[in-house]
Write a protein that holds these residues in place. Structure first.
Motif, PDB file in Angstrom:
ATOM      1  N   GLN A 154       1.298  -0.206   2.822  1.00 21.22           N
ATOM      2  CA  GLN A 154       0.097  -0.792   2.222  1.00 21.22           C
ATOM      3  C   GLN A 154      -0.162  -0.231   0.834  1.00 21.22           C
ATOM      4  O   GLN A 154      -0.247   0.982   0.637  1.00 21.22           O
ATOM      5  CB  GLN A 154      -1.120  -0.551   3.108  1.00 21.22           C
ATOM      6  N   ALA A 155      -0.287  -1.124  -0.120  1.00 22.80           N
ATOM      7  CA  ALA A 155      -0.602  -0.727  -1.489  1.00 22.80           C
ATOM      8  C   ALA A 155      -2.103  -0.557  -1.652  1.00 22.80           C
ATOM      9  O   ALA A 155      -2.892  -1.201  -0.950  1.00 22.80           O
ATOM     10  CB  ALA A 155      -0.100  -1.792  -2.462  1.00 22.80           C
ATOM     11  N   GLU A 156      -2.490   0.312  -2.578  1.00 21.54           N
ATOM     12  CA  GLU A 156      -3.899   0.420  -2.928  1.00 21.54           C
ATOM     13  C   GLU A 156      -4.271  -0.800  -3.756  1.00 21.54           C
ATOM     14  O   GLU A 156      -3.605  -1.128  -4.734  1.00 21.54           O
ATOM     15  CB  GLU A 156      -4.153   1.704  -3.719  1.00 21.54           C
ATOM     16  N   SER A 157      -5.319  -1.472  -3.337  1.00 14.30           N
ATOM     17  CA  SER A 157      -5.687  -2.713  -4.009  1.00 14.30           C
ATOM     18  C   SER A 157      -7.170  -2.973  -3.836  1.00 14.30           C
ATOM     19  O   SER A 157      -7.724  -2.756  -2.748  1.00 14.30           O
ATOM     20  CB  SER A 157      -4.881  -3.880  -3.424  1.00 14.30           C
ATOM     21  N   GLU A 158      -7.812  -3.423  -4.910  1.00 15.59           N
ATOM     22  CA  GLU A 158      -9.237  -3.742  -4.825  1.00 15.59           C
ATOM     23  C   GLU A 158      -9.462  -4.993  -3.985  1.00 15.59           C
ATOM     24  O   GLU A 158     -10.402  -5.068  -3.206  1.00 15.59           O
ATOM     25  CB  GLU A 158      -9.812  -3.936  -6.227  1.00 15.59           C
ATOM     26  N   GLY A 159      -8.598  -5.964  -4.148  1.00 18.33           N
ATOM     27  CA  GLY A 159      -8.704  -7.183  -3.363  1.00 18.33           C
ATOM     28  C   GLY A 159      -7.512  -7.318  -2.441  1.00 18.33           C
ATOM     29  O   GLY A 159      -6.760  -6.368  -2.211  1.00 18.33           O
ATOM     30  N   VAL A 203      15.123  -1.169   3.106  1.00 18.45           N
ATOM     31  CA  VAL A 203      14.195  -1.512   2.029  1.00 18.45           C
ATOM     32  C   VAL A 203      14.129  -0.388   1.001  1.00 18.45           C
ATOM     33  O   VAL A 203      13.834  -0.612  -0.176  1.00 18.45           O
ATOM     34  CB  VAL A 203      12.785  -1.816   2.597  1.00 18.45           C
ATOM     35  N   ASN A 204      14.448   0.830   1.435  1.00 19.26           N
ATOM     36  CA  ASN A 204      14.340   1.982   0.545  1.00 19.26           C
ATOM     37  C   ASN A 204      15.469   2.074  -0.477  1.00 19.26           C
ATOM     38  O   ASN A 204      15.463   2.974  -1.324  1.00 19.26           O
ATOM     39  CB  ASN A 204      14.270   3.263   1.385  1.00 19.26           C
ATOM     40  N   ASN A 246       8.418   2.441  -4.425  1.00 24.79           N
ATOM     41  CA  ASN A 246       7.250   3.103  -5.022  1.00 24.79           C
ATOM     42  C   ASN A 246       6.719   2.307  -6.208  1.00 24.79           C
ATOM     43  O   ASN A 246       5.504   2.173  -6.385  1.00 24.79           O
ATOM     44  CB  ASN A 246       7.609   4.522  -5.469  1.00 24.79           C
ATOM     45  N   ARG A 247       7.618   1.781  -6.998  1.00 20.67           N
ATOM     46  CA  ARG A 247       7.196   0.997  -8.163  1.00 20.67           C
ATOM     47  C   ARG A 247       6.463  -0.271  -7.730  1.00 20.67           C
ATOM     48  O   ARG A 247       5.468  -0.671  -8.335  1.00 20.67           O
ATOM     49  CB  ARG A 247       8.418   0.640  -9.007  1.00 20.67           C
ATOM     50  N   ILE A 248       6.955  -0.898  -6.690  1.00 20.94           N
ATOM     51  CA  ILE A 248       6.305  -2.109  -6.181  1.00 20.94           C
ATOM     52  C   ILE A 248       4.919  -1.780  -5.639  1.00 20.94           C
ATOM     53  O   ILE A 248       3.932  -2.472  -5.938  1.00 20.94           O
ATOM     54  CB  ILE A 248       7.180  -2.767  -5.094  1.00 20.94           C
ATOM     55  N   LEU A 249       4.817  -0.701  -4.866  1.00 15.45           N
ATOM     56  CA  LEU A 249       3.528  -0.302  -4.297  1.00 15.45           C
ATOM     57  C   LEU A 249       2.545   0.097  -5.395  1.00 15.45           C
ATOM     58  O   LEU A 249       1.355  -0.248  -5.339  1.00 15.45           O
ATOM     59  CB  LEU A 249       3.732   0.853  -3.317  1.00 15.45           C
ATOM     60  N   GLU A 250       3.033   0.810  -6.397  1.00 16.34           N
ATOM     61  CA  GLU A 250       2.155   1.239  -7.495  1.00 16.34           C
ATOM     62  C   GLU A 250       1.642   0.057  -8.306  1.00 16.34           C
ATOM     63  O   GLU A 250       0.603   0.153  -8.968  1.00 16.34           O
ATOM     64  CB  GLU A 250       2.908   2.221  -8.397  1.00 16.34           C
ATOM     65  N   ALA A 251       2.347  -1.067  -8.236  1.00 13.37           N
ATOM     66  CA  ALA A 251       1.892  -2.280  -8.921  1.00 13.37           C
ATOM     67  C   ALA A 251       0.804  -3.000  -8.125  1.00 13.37           C
ATOM     68  O   ALA A 251       0.272  -4.016  -8.579  1.00 13.37           O
ATOM     69  CB  ALA A 251       3.072  -3.219  -9.158  1.00 13.37           C
ATOM     70  N   GLY A 252       0.479  -2.466  -6.937  1.00  8.99           N
ATOM     71  CA  GLY A 252      -0.555  -3.082  -6.109  1.00  8.99           C
ATOM     72  C   GLY A 252      -0.021  -4.133  -5.152  1.00  8.99           C
ATOM     73  O   GLY A 252      -0.777  -4.985  -4.669  1.00  8.99           O
ATOM     74  N   ILE A 253       1.273  -4.049  -4.850  1.00 13.61           N
ATOM     75  CA  ILE A 253       1.926  -5.009  -3.961  1.00 13.61           C
ATOM     76  C   ILE A 253       2.342  -4.303  -2.679  1.00 13.61           C
ATOM     77  O   ILE A 253       3.081  -3.313  -2.718  1.00 13.61           O
ATOM     78  CB  ILE A 253       3.162  -5.629  -4.646  1.00 13.61           C
ATOM     79  N   SER A 254       1.871  -4.788  -1.544  1.00 14.10           N
ATOM     80  CA  SER A 254       2.263  -4.216  -0.261  1.00 14.10           C
ATOM     81  C   SER A 254       3.662  -4.695   0.121  1.00 14.10           C
ATOM     82  O   SER A 254       4.179  -5.673  -0.436  1.00 14.10           O
ATOM     83  CB  SER A 254       1.256  -4.598   0.826  1.00 14.10           C
ATOM     84  N   ASN A 296      11.569  -6.064 -10.901  1.00 12.82           N
ATOM     85  CA  ASN A 296      10.878  -6.654 -12.052  1.00 12.82           C
ATOM     86  C   ASN A 296      10.440  -8.079 -11.763  1.00 12.82           C
ATOM     87  O   ASN A 296       9.335  -8.499 -12.131  1.00 12.82           O
ATOM     88  CB  ASN A 296      11.795  -6.646 -13.281  1.00 12.82           C
ATOM     89  N   TYR A 297      11.311  -8.810 -11.109  1.00  9.47           N
ATOM     90  CA  TYR A 297      11.013 -10.215 -10.832  1.00  9.47           C
ATOM     91  C   TYR A 297       9.832 -10.356  -9.871  1.00  9.47           C
ATOM     92  O   TYR A 297       8.876 -11.088 -10.161  1.00  9.47           O
ATOM     93  CB  TYR A 297      12.242 -10.914 -10.252  1.00  9.47           C
ATOM     94  N   VAL A 298       9.876  -9.667  -8.731  1.00 14.66           N
ATOM     95  CA  VAL A 298       8.802  -9.872  -7.748  1.00 14.66           C
ATOM     96  C   VAL A 298       7.466  -9.363  -8.274  1.00 14.66           C
ATOM     97  O   VAL A 298       6.417  -9.956  -7.987  1.00 14.66           O
ATOM     98  CB  VAL A 298       9.129  -9.237  -6.376  1.00 14.66           C
ATOM     99  N   ILE A 299       7.483  -8.290  -9.044  1.00 14.62           N
ATOM    100  CA  ILE A 299       6.228  -7.781  -9.597  1.00 14.62           C
ATOM    101  C   ILE A 299       5.625  -8.803 -10.557  1.00 14.62           C
ATOM    102  O   ILE A 299       4.432  -9.132 -10.473  1.00 14.62           O
ATOM    103  CB  ILE A 299       6.447  -6.421 -10.293  1.00 14.62           C
ATOM    104  N   ASP A 300       6.433  -9.322 -11.459  1.00 17.50           N
ATOM    105  CA  ASP A 300       5.923 -10.307 -12.417  1.00 17.50           C
ATOM    106  C   ASP A 300       5.426 -11.568 -11.723  1.00 17.50           C
ATOM    107  O   ASP A 300       4.362 -12.098 -12.054  1.00 17.50           O
ATOM    108  CB  ASP A 300       7.012 -10.679 -13.428  1.00 17.50           C
ATOM    109  N   LYS A 301       6.193 -12.057 -10.761  1.00 21.31           N
ATOM    110  CA  LYS A 301       5.818 -13.312 -10.106  1.00 21.31           C
ATOM    111  C   LYS A 301       4.570 -13.143  -9.240  1.00 21.31           C
ATOM    112  O   LYS A 301       3.666 -13.986  -9.279  1.00 21.31           O
ATOM    113  CB  LYS A 301       6.970 -13.840  -9.250  1.00 21.31           C
ATOM    114  N   LEU A 302       4.511 -12.078  -8.472  1.00 23.95           N
ATOM    115  CA  LEU A 302       3.384 -11.909  -7.554  1.00 23.95           C
ATOM    116  C   LEU A 302       2.084 -11.580  -8.270  1.00 23.95           C
ATOM    117  O   LEU A 302       0.999 -11.842  -7.746  1.00 23.95           O
ATOM    118  CB  LEU A 302       3.698 -10.824  -6.520  1.00 23.95           C
ATOM    119  N   LEU A 303       2.175 -11.020  -9.474  1.00 22.42           N
ATOM    120  CA  LEU A 303       0.966 -10.653 -10.214  1.00 22.42           C
ATOM    121  C   LEU A 303       0.607 -11.656 -11.301  1.00 22.42           C
ATOM    122  O   LEU A 303      -0.370 -11.454 -12.029  1.00 22.42           O
ATOM    123  CB  LEU A 303       1.135  -9.262 -10.833  1.00 22.42           C
ATOM    124  N   GLU A 304       1.379 -12.734 -11.410  1.00 20.85           N
ATOM    125  CA  GLU A 304       1.078 -13.711 -12.455  1.00 20.85           C
ATOM    126  C   GLU A 304      -0.266 -14.375 -12.186  1.00 20.85           C
ATOM    127  O   GLU A 304      -0.695 -14.521 -11.044  1.00 20.85           O
ATOM    128  CB  GLU A 304       2.187 -14.766 -12.538  1.00 20.85           C
TER     129      GLU A 304
END
Length: 271
Positions: free
Chosen positions: A5-10, A31-32, A37-45, A262-270
């Motif tokens: 679980q990522a830390e996330s306001e919403g 998965v490891n 860690n980079r994905i979780l730190e971006a707020g993505i579970s 890079n791809y999933v972070i950009d797409k999921l946070l767009e």
């Protein structure tokens, strides 16, 4: 199923991960290998699952054996969505991410129309199987031995998905693939049903394809099981129907992304 679980306001977007291993080995800890860690730190579970192998299905006389890992992918995705409120995740922002056989299962689900069954007694089956995007490493886009041999003359993978004997030993695996190739028509219906590329159509989610080596259609491949030739087939079909597809291999000019993360972070946070 492991849930990170990522830390996330919403409600957080989610990476839904399936490991590779030919539907024969491997587990959710793979998965490891990625920068979780980079994905979780971006707020993505992140969710990573195990699934039943083709060997388990074959022992239970389930044919084609690939049905079990594919069905498990559908079930796990629907279960994940059922936990949206409890786990504070956004059910509309789920990215499928995986490698090899796991990537094939995800692509098979992701390219199909929604598999939710609103008439089912089991409430889990009411949940959607749609994915927001897909990031796939070394994915097999077809399981048709005629097609795979045409594009990669040293191809030998796939028969085990349909109950044919299979080996990792070089000489033996080629002999066993020849049996699959020669008896292909006996399992044509299954090949069509479980080859992801058969479902590619307008309206499919954006896809990122990652391959280690450059494609060489019709030439022997360093790694025919994970050849970028699989990507060529899908990329061309998606281009025709107007689906966004980023296609990475060394020296590729078909994407600006050099990693799955890079791809999933950009797409999921767009926005």
């Amino acid at each position: 199923m492991d849930f990170y679980q990522a830390e996330s306001e919403g409600a957080a977007p989610v990476v839904f991960y399936l490991h590779g291993g030919g539907w024969m080995d491997g587990d959710k800890s793979k998965v490891n290998k990625w920068d979780t860690n980079r994905i979780l730190e971006a707020g993505i579970s992140i969710v990573s699952i195990n699934y039943r192998y083709v060997s388990h299905a074959k022992e239970a006389s389930v044919f084609p054996p690939v049905k079990w890992p594919m069905d498990d992918t559908v079930r796990a995705l629907q279960f994940l969505r059922s936990k949206a409120d409890e786990w504070n995740i956004n059910p509309d922002r789920i990215a499928g991410m995986g490698g090899s056989a796991g990537a094939c299962s995800l692509l098979w689900v992701g390219l199909q129309d929604d598999l939710a069954d609103h008439d089912a007694e089991d409430r889990i089956e009411h949940y959607s199987t749609n994915l927001y995007c897909l990031a796939l490493d070394g994915v097999q886009t077809t399981l048709d031995p005629v097609v795979t041999r045409e594009m990669s003359p040293n191809a030998w993978y796939g028969g085990h998905a349909f109950g044919f004997d299979y080996s990792l030993e070089k000489g033996e695996r080629d002999e066993l693939f020849a049996v699959f190739y020669e008896r292909r028509d006996e399992v044509d219906e299954w090949i069509q049903k479980y080859s992801p590329i058969e479902y590619a159509s307008a309206g499919d989610p954006p896809i990122y394809l990652y391959y280690k080596y450059e494609p060489g259609f019709g030439a022997r491949q360093k790694d025919p099981t994970h050849s970028a030739n699989f990507g060529v087939l899908l990329y061309e079909k998606l281009r025709v129907v107007g689906v966004e597809c980023d296609f990475y291999y060394p020296n590729s000019k078909l994407t600006t992304y050099d990693s799955m993360e890079n791809y999933v972070i950009d797409k999921l946070l767009e926005k």
